[in-house]
Motif scaffolding. Structure first.
Motif, PDB file in Angstrom:
ATOM      1  N   VAL A  95      65.672  27.747  56.214  1.00 22.45           N
ATOM      2  CA  VAL A  95      66.697  28.606  56.947  1.00 22.45           C
ATOM      3  C   VAL A  95      67.854  28.656  56.269  1.00 22.45           C
ATOM      4  O   VAL A  95      68.364  27.648  55.535  1.00 22.45           O
ATOM      5  CB  VAL A  95      66.954  27.808  58.422  1.00 22.45           C
ATOM      6  CG1 VAL A  95      68.186  28.520  59.014  1.00 22.45           C
ATOM      7  CG2 VAL A  95      65.929  27.664  59.382  1.00 22.45           C
ATOM      8  N   LYS A  96      68.556  29.810  56.025  1.00 23.44           N
ATOM      9  CA  LYS A  96      69.753  30.034  55.078  1.00 23.44           C
ATOM     10  C   LYS A  96      70.898  30.064  55.895  1.00 23.44           C
ATOM     11  O   LYS A  96      71.038  31.145  57.222  1.00 23.44           O
ATOM     12  CB  LYS A  96      69.537  31.284  54.337  1.00 23.44           C
ATOM     13  CG  LYS A  96      68.399  31.456  53.521  1.00 23.44           C
ATOM     14  CD  LYS A  96      68.387  32.701  52.458  1.00 23.44           C
ATOM     15  CE  LYS A  96      67.233  32.478  51.559  1.00 23.44           C
ATOM     16  NZ  LYS A  96      67.381  33.790  50.596  1.00 23.44           N
ATOM     17  N   LEU A  97      71.704  29.000  55.840  1.00 22.17           N
ATOM     18  CA  LEU A  97      73.048  28.847  56.477  1.00 22.17           C
ATOM     19  C   LEU A  97      73.942  29.819  56.028  1.00 22.17           C
ATOM     20  O   LEU A  97      74.191  30.122  54.746  1.00 22.17           O
ATOM     21  CB  LEU A  97      73.703  27.688  56.601  1.00 22.17           C
ATOM     22  CG  LEU A  97      72.523  26.304  57.155  1.00 22.17           C
ATOM     23  CD1 LEU A  97      73.114  25.119  56.825  1.00 22.17           C
ATOM     24  CD2 LEU A  97      72.357  26.623  58.626  1.00 22.17           C
ATOM     25  N   PRO A  98      74.961  30.328  56.866  1.00 24.53           N
ATOM     26  CA  PRO A  98      76.210  30.989  56.238  1.00 24.53           C
ATOM     27  C   PRO A  98      77.422  30.180  55.795  1.00 24.53           C
ATOM     28  O   PRO A  98      77.477  29.111  56.603  1.00 24.53           O
ATOM     29  CB  PRO A  98      76.659  31.657  57.783  1.00 24.53           C
ATOM     30  CG  PRO A  98      76.167  31.021  58.567  1.00 24.53           C
ATOM     31  CD  PRO A  98      74.962  30.411  58.193  1.00 24.53           C
ATOM     32  N   LEU A  99      77.344  30.406  54.511  1.00 28.36           N
ATOM     33  CA  LEU A  99      78.188  29.639  54.201  1.00 28.36           C
ATOM     34  C   LEU A  99      79.340  30.030  52.947  1.00 28.36           C
ATOM     35  O   LEU A  99      79.280  31.258  52.780  1.00 28.36           O
ATOM     36  CB  LEU A  99      77.431  28.638  53.000  1.00 28.36           C
ATOM     37  CG  LEU A  99      76.410  27.557  53.670  1.00 28.36           C
ATOM     38  CD1 LEU A  99      75.643  27.154  52.486  1.00 28.36           C
ATOM     39  CD2 LEU A  99      77.210  26.480  54.118  1.00 28.36           C
ATOM     40  N   PRO A 100      80.496  29.682  52.694  1.00 28.64           N
ATOM     41  CA  PRO A 100      81.551  30.219  52.110  1.00 28.64           C
ATOM     42  C   PRO A 100      80.987  30.617  50.477  1.00 28.64           C
ATOM     43  O   PRO A 100      80.162  30.023  50.072  1.00 28.64           O
ATOM     44  CB  PRO A 100      82.588  29.016  51.880  1.00 28.64           C
ATOM     45  CG  PRO A 100      82.341  28.077  52.793  1.00 28.64           C
ATOM     46  CD  PRO A 100      80.742  28.102  53.044  1.00 28.64           C
ATOM     47  N   THR A 101      81.659  31.857  50.236  1.00 28.37           N
ATOM     48  CA  THR A 101      81.194  32.468  48.813  1.00 28.37           C
ATOM     49  C   THR A 101      81.435  31.484  47.646  1.00 28.37           C
ATOM     50  O   THR A 101      80.409  31.520  46.761  1.00 28.37           O
ATOM     51  CB  THR A 101      82.173  33.640  48.594  1.00 28.37           C
ATOM     52  OG1 THR A 101      81.932  34.574  49.779  1.00 28.37           O
ATOM     53  CG2 THR A 101      81.737  34.402  47.400  1.00 28.37           C
ATOM     54  N   ALA A 102      82.277  30.455  47.694  1.00 29.65           N
ATOM     55  CA  ALA A 102      82.445  29.498  46.522  1.00 29.65           C
ATOM     56  C   ALA A 102      81.211  28.747  46.398  1.00 29.65           C
ATOM     57  O   ALA A 102      81.010  28.117  45.292  1.00 29.65           O
ATOM     58  CB  ALA A 102      83.594  28.749  46.727  1.00 29.65           C
ATOM     59  N   THR A 103      80.254  28.688  47.568  1.00 34.18           N
ATOM     60  CA  THR A 103      79.178  27.830  47.398  1.00 34.18           C
ATOM     61  C   THR A 103      77.908  28.446  46.474  1.00 34.18           C
ATOM     62  O   THR A 103      76.977  27.792  46.288  1.00 34.18           O
ATOM     63  CB  THR A 103      78.562  27.179  48.753  1.00 34.18           C
ATOM     64  OG1 THR A 103      78.222  28.394  49.372  1.00 34.18           O
ATOM     65  CG2 THR A 103      79.836  26.595  49.457  1.00 34.18           C
ATOM     66  N   GLU A 104      78.067  29.713  46.436  1.00 34.94           N
ATOM     67  CA  GLU A 104      77.226  30.538  45.631  1.00 34.94           C
ATOM     68  C   GLU A 104      76.620  29.781  44.478  1.00 34.94           C
ATOM     69  O   GLU A 104      77.732  29.548  43.699  1.00 34.94           O
ATOM     70  CB  GLU A 104      77.270  31.973  45.452  1.00 34.94           C
ATOM     71  CG  GLU A 104      77.367  32.630  46.906  1.00 34.94           C
ATOM     72  CD  GLU A 104      77.711  34.178  46.645  1.00 34.94           C
ATOM     73  OE1 GLU A 104      77.641  34.616  45.557  1.00 34.94           O
ATOM     74  OE2 GLU A 104      78.245  34.962  47.757  1.00 34.94           O
ATOM     75  N   GLY A 105      75.463  29.571  44.148  1.00 40.54           N
ATOM     76  CA  GLY A 105      74.969  28.926  42.888  1.00 40.54           C
ATOM     77  C   GLY A 105      74.799  27.627  42.938  1.00 40.54           C
ATOM     78  O   GLY A 105      74.409  26.913  42.198  1.00 40.54           O
ATOM     79  N   PHE A 106      75.527  26.959  44.018  1.00 40.68           N
ATOM     80  CA  PHE A 106      75.527  25.310  44.156  1.00 40.68           C
ATOM     81  C   PHE A 106      74.393  25.062  45.259  1.00 40.68           C
ATOM     82  O   PHE A 106      73.999  23.808  45.471  1.00 40.68           O
ATOM     83  CB  PHE A 106      77.039  25.005  44.596  1.00 40.68           C
ATOM     84  CG  PHE A 106      77.862  24.916  43.643  1.00 40.68           C
ATOM     85  CD1 PHE A 106      78.107  23.756  42.890  1.00 40.68           C
ATOM     86  CD2 PHE A 106      78.515  25.894  43.128  1.00 40.68           C
ATOM     87  CE1 PHE A 106      79.107  23.419  41.881  1.00 40.68           C
ATOM     88  CE2 PHE A 106      79.578  25.899  42.138  1.00 40.68           C
ATOM     89  CZ  PHE A 106      79.923  24.508  41.536  1.00 40.68           C
ATOM     90  N   VAL A 107      74.082  25.959  46.157  1.00 39.25           N
ATOM     91  CA  VAL A 107      73.057  25.671  47.161  1.00 39.25           C
ATOM     92  C   VAL A 107      71.742  26.002  46.682  1.00 39.25           C
ATOM     93  O   VAL A 107      71.235  26.965  46.591  1.00 39.25           O
ATOM     94  CB  VAL A 107      73.515  26.551  48.563  1.00 39.25           C
ATOM     95  CG1 VAL A 107      72.549  25.905  49.511  1.00 39.25           C
ATOM     96  CG2 VAL A 107      74.996  26.216  48.883  1.00 39.25           C
ATOM     97  N   LYS A 108      70.820  24.831  46.959  1.00 34.03           N
ATOM     98  CA  LYS A 108      69.526  24.991  46.722  1.00 34.03           C
ATOM     99  C   LYS A 108      68.708  24.388  47.712  1.00 34.03           C
ATOM    100  O   LYS A 108      69.132  23.791  48.823  1.00 34.03           O
ATOM    101  CB  LYS A 108      68.977  24.261  45.364  1.00 34.03           C
ATOM    102  CG  LYS A 108      69.934  24.295  43.984  1.00 34.03           C
ATOM    103  CD  LYS A 108      69.749  25.923  43.738  1.00 34.03           C
ATOM    104  CE  LYS A 108      70.964  26.107  42.407  1.00 34.03           C
ATOM    105  NZ  LYS A 108      70.882  27.438  42.137  1.00 34.03           N
TER     106      LYS A 108
END
Length: 383
Positions: free
Chosen positions: A113-126
């Motif tokens: 499931v992909k959670l809606p997260l702040p833009t700044a987290t892009e690249g950090f979430v795996k």
């Protein structure tokens, strides 16, 4: 164009288990497995204990796709994407050509499931849902110290335990007020939390990520309850969603998964489903034992002996070395009360109706040895 008696879409544990059972029953049947990935054979549940053992993705491979194809005398097509099912013509369009089938089995699994997260987290979430995911996360974790796990369910807790054992500074962010909220009563959830805290795991329960900003290769996170934290990498373990795209395109009935009956047949003739993608008589059971039982029953049906799947009570074993846990939770609709027996880390918790009927149980520590005895006290899930 190629023709197969049985075409299986998905080469995970469900797909390969069915192929093995079919080959036992029918030495000459033409069988093909399609896989979006390498189709190498491995045990996905073991991935959540891999970091503390310093394992690479390759270490988990038990047999390659080519070895499985030879051993089972089947066709295996790695990196082959099924694009569309034509149920009337009994054919599947793939990016490697058209395939005809007599029987089609969907073993398409589930995706994180992909959670809606702040833009700044892009690249950090795996997320880790297969071998390739594991290898990517392993690479991203190199030179990192602070790892945050999103979710305190089964997968999140297992990874939190393993990453902490591997030496990382682990934090867990969860909407629930306790770990394993779907599996444990609050008292035992607190016990598990204490044991994981002793390993160094920090918990942020009852909250989620509100905002994040990047500063010198680190994320500064603001939680919805106002607390702040820092992390260098995020592992999202917020649950799985059955892969139903192909089924829906073929107008197969879907709910929480691809709906099948006791014989694992979908609403469309000659199409079946099993594993994480399937909703079997209302149950979506993403565990090894139900898949194994489903494969055995379906293989019999596909080879001419119509067979209903039968599910006994199948307790969930949590791979958390910090606290051994076995759980079989009651459904939300069942009314009852918890009773507890034990001390220290060793507890037996029974959820019973007003008449004393056992509806669910949790065992921790040395008490886990009682799981088979308690399971026999309860009626089968699907008789």
């Amino acid at each position: 164009m190629t023709h197969y008696q049985t075409l299986i879409i998905g080469a995970g544990y469900a797909g390969y288990s069915l192929a093995k059972e079919l080959r036992k029953l029918d030495p000459n049947r033409s069988i093909c497995l399609l896989s979006q990935d390498s189709a190498d054979y491995y045990s996905k549940p073991l991935l959540s204990n891999g970091f503390s053992k310093q394992k690479s993705a390759a270490d988990f491979i038990q047999k390659t796709a080519a070895q499985m194809a030879t051993e089972l005398n089947i066709e295996v097509k790695p990196y082959c994407n099924a694009e569309h099912i034509d149920a009337e013509l009994h054919q599947v369009q793939t990016d490697q050509g058209l395939i005809f089938y007599q029987q089609l089995v969907l073993a398409t699994g589930a995706s994180p499931v992909k959670l809606p997260l702040p833009t700044a987290t892009e690249g950090f979430v795996k997320s880790v849902n297969d071998l390739a995911d594991y290898q990517r996360f392993l690479q991203h974790s190199q030179s990192k110290q602070k790892i945050t796990v999103l979710g305190a369910g089964l997968v999140g807790i297992e990874y939190a335990n393993d990453l902490a054992t591997a030496g990382f500074q682990v934090s867990v962010i969860a909407l629930e007020q306790q770990p394993l909220a779907q599996l444990l009563p609050p008292q035992l959830g607190e016990l598990l939390q204490q044991q994981l805290k002793a390993l160094g795991v920090e918990f942020f329960c009852g909250t989620s990520i509100a905002a994040a900003e990047l500063e010198a290769q680190q994320l500064n996170i603001l939680l919805t309850d106002g607390r702040k934290m820092e992390t260098e990498l995020i592992l999202s373990a917020a649950g799985l969603q059955p892969n139903m795209r192909l089924a829906k395109q073929a107008d197969i009935d879907c709910g929480r998964g691809i709906k099948v009956n006791e014989r694992l047949a979908t609403s469309v003739a000659d199409i079946y489903a099993l594993g994480d993608c399937a909703e079997i008589c209302g149950f979506n059971l993403m565990y090894i034992q139900p898949i194994t039982l489903s494969a055995k029953a379906l293989a019999l049906t596909l080879t001419g002996t119509s067979t209903k799947v039968q599910f006994p009570v199948m307790p969930v074993i949590v791979k958390s070395p910090a606290l051994a846990i076995v759980s079989w939770p009651a459904t939300k609709e069942q009314q009852g009360e918890w009773s507890f027996t034990g001390q220290g880390l060793d507890w037996q918790a029974r959820f019973q109706s007003s008449s004393g009927a056992l509806l669910g149980f949790v065992l921790t520590g040395k008490m886990v040895a009682q799981r088979l005895r308690l399971a026999k006290e309860m009626p089968a899930l699907i008789a």
